[in-house]
Design an enzyme around this catalytic site. Sequence first.
Site, mmCIF file in Angstrom:
data_model
loop_
_atom_site.group_PDB
_atom_site.id
_atom_site.type_symbol
_atom_site.label_atom_id
_atom_site.label_comp_id
_atom_site.label_asym_id
_atom_site.label_seq_id
_atom_site.Cartn_x
_atom_site.Cartn_y
_atom_site.Cartn_z
ATOM 1 N N GLY A 1 0.838 -1.194 0.000
ATOM 2 C CA GLY A 1 0.000 0.000 0.000
ATOM 3 C C GLY A 1 0.869 1.237 0.000
ATOM 4 N N CYS B 1 5.432 -6.204 1.417
ATOM 5 C CA CYS B 1 5.831 -4.800 1.413
ATOM 6 C C CYS B 1 5.200 -4.044 2.597
ATOM 7 C CB CYS B 1 5.445 -4.200 0.064
ATOM 8 S SG CYS B 1 6.243 -2.654 -0.247
ATOM 9 N N TYR B 2 4.297 -3.107 2.370
ATOM 10 C CA TYR B 2 3.636 -2.427 3.499
ATOM 11 C C TYR B 2 3.036 -3.462 4.456
ATOM 12 C CZ TYR B 2 0.221 0.489 6.017
ATOM 13 O OH TYR B 2 -0.516 1.118 6.985
ATOM 14 N N HIS C 1 7.777 -7.722 -4.183
ATOM 15 C CA HIS C 1 6.435 -8.055 -4.683
ATOM 16 C C HIS C 1 6.478 -9.349 -5.485
ATOM 17 C CE1 HIS C 1 4.230 -4.360 -3.667
ATOM 18 N NE2 HIS C 1 5.422 -3.796 -3.733
ATOM 19 N N GLU D 1 4.076 -10.959 -6.654
ATOM 20 C CA GLU D 1 2.956 -11.053 -7.590
ATOM 21 C C GLU D 1 3.249 -10.438 -8.952
ATOM 22 O OE1 GLU D 1 3.212 -9.136 -4.996
ATOM 23 O OE2 GLU D 1 2.260 -7.187 -5.242
ATOM 24 N N ASP E 1 -19.654 -9.669 -21.183
ATOM 25 C CA ASP E 1 -20.184 -9.981 -19.858
ATOM 26 C C ASP E 1 -21.648 -10.423 -19.908
ATOM 27 O OD1 ASP E 1 -17.696 -9.086 -19.283
ATOM 28 O OD2 ASP E 1 -18.346 -7.151 -18.476
ATOM 29 N N LYS F 1 -12.109 -10.605 -15.531
ATOM 30 C CA LYS F 1 -12.449 -10.615 -16.961
ATOM 31 C C LYS F 1 -11.879 -11.834 -17.698
ATOM 32 C CE LYS F 1 -14.274 -8.082 -20.326
ATOM 33 N NZ LYS F 1 -15.483 -7.258 -20.204
#
Length: 515
Positions: free
Chosen positions: A54, A81-82, A168, A170, A226, A371
């Site tokens: 964050g 991280c944060y 990170h 990710e 969608d 998505k």
Amino acid sequence: MPEHIAVLDFGSQYTQVIARRIREAKVLSRIYPYNTQASVLQEAGAQGLILSGGPSSVLVDGSPHPDAAVFEMGVPILGICYGEQLMAHMLGGEVGKSEEREFGHGILAIKHKGKLFDGMPDSLRVWNSHGDRLEVLPKGFKAIASTENSPFATIENAERNFYGMQFHPEVAHSEMGTKVIANFLFKICGCQADWSMTSYIEQTVQKIRESVGDESVILGLSGGVDSSVAAALIHKAIGQQLTCVFVDNGLLRLNEREQVEKLYVDHFDLDVRVADKGKLFLDRLAGISDPEQKRKIIGNTFVEVFDEAVQALNSQGNYTYLAQGTLYPDVIESVAIDGNPAALIKSHHNVGGLPDKMNLKLLEPLRELFKDEVRELGTQLGLPKEVVWRQPFPGPGLGVRVMGEVQEADLVILRKADAILQEEMMAADLYYKIWQSFCVFLPVKTVGVMGDERTYENVVALRIVESVDAMTADWARVPYETLRAVSNRIINEVPGCNRVVLDISSKPPSTIEWE
Ligand code: XMP
């Protein structure tokens, strides 16, 4: 509630990426606001927690903190991280300002592999982005990896299964980041890799049947990804208890209505009612050239027409559900923290205001999905590539692509030009590779010559952009050959157009649509 990994969102731009990486490992993940009570997480079935990064600093008063009871839930926790700094800070460690901001690539030297780094090499290239750093570890923790700038780049409390990392895992630039996440999921949290689209379809079909019972469902079908996937899924569950309403607003592309009818009615045997209201929309748009006003008129008329269609249906059956193709990113409450880019990325054009007053229960079978997962689902349900990978098309349709007042004659020109552009993009194998490609009708006339005659006709602009999320975009470098074919064909084949221009503006500052 199903078992899953809970990602607490402290406002990182990567929160959704973390959730997706977990799902890619076939484990269900959900994102929660950072201050969600531990009891709520427990009840929801959280098998492990991830504290996201964050933009805040734990050194700042009022920075976002989780419920302290999350550390007593008895489930594994990974702070990124944060999230790492928070965990250390709340468990008695110390965080200080780093002399140098660590940003970009770094080399992580692994000292102790444990469960988290099991099966990994001794060093990894990782991606960092942080200003603070950990200075004193909380009791029970040890450092298991370091970078040049951070002696505590990864920390572990193996007894409690608490882990923290400065980098990170990710993001794609962190080497073996997905393996780090997989180790956390499978070796530390004990998750099973059983989240799959096939099981999702089975469970959701079952759930839809149970909740709908013998009542009936209405769905507004736009032909976009969608609503199409939602329709196919609900149809699989309840067949003819689903009725779709397709509004022809007179602002559709060439043959769009016929294609929708052909696909959904002939191929899928869906009950689609077409509300043929082009004239009504165009009458209301007559004389209006302000873009905001045009959008409002189109939006309000849509709601009115849809409402009427529902009333008409209600005289024929017991319609109690309104189905919508709401996706997970629309559902996640983005946390309002200064500097959180996600908080700004609130789409301003989700089909707003669809009839709260209609008194219908909502059915949103895609609420859990991202998505790309919706596309996979659509493919598994047998929807063709042209639907599943269709480029986005705005709700107000060609209404925002004819500049100024919308006139039927201009729509005719725009439709033909746009169809040629799409054909050529397909032929050049570019249609699915870029984000959007479309034509815009300009309200100016220019002089040309055709044969021996001078012409004084309209201009069409080509807008072709690359993007990943429509928040930013750049004009696509389409080969000259393709542009030439498009321009030649439009000028030769579309009466009323004697000039084609190319839009080479990026977003920001320009938007993708022209209005
Ligand atoms: P802009 O023009 O704001 O567009 O850069 C970003 C993306 O959103 C689409 N768009 C809309 N989609 N209703 C929609 O459903 C709308 O009113 C609308 N306006 C723009 C646009 O095509 C692009 O993909």
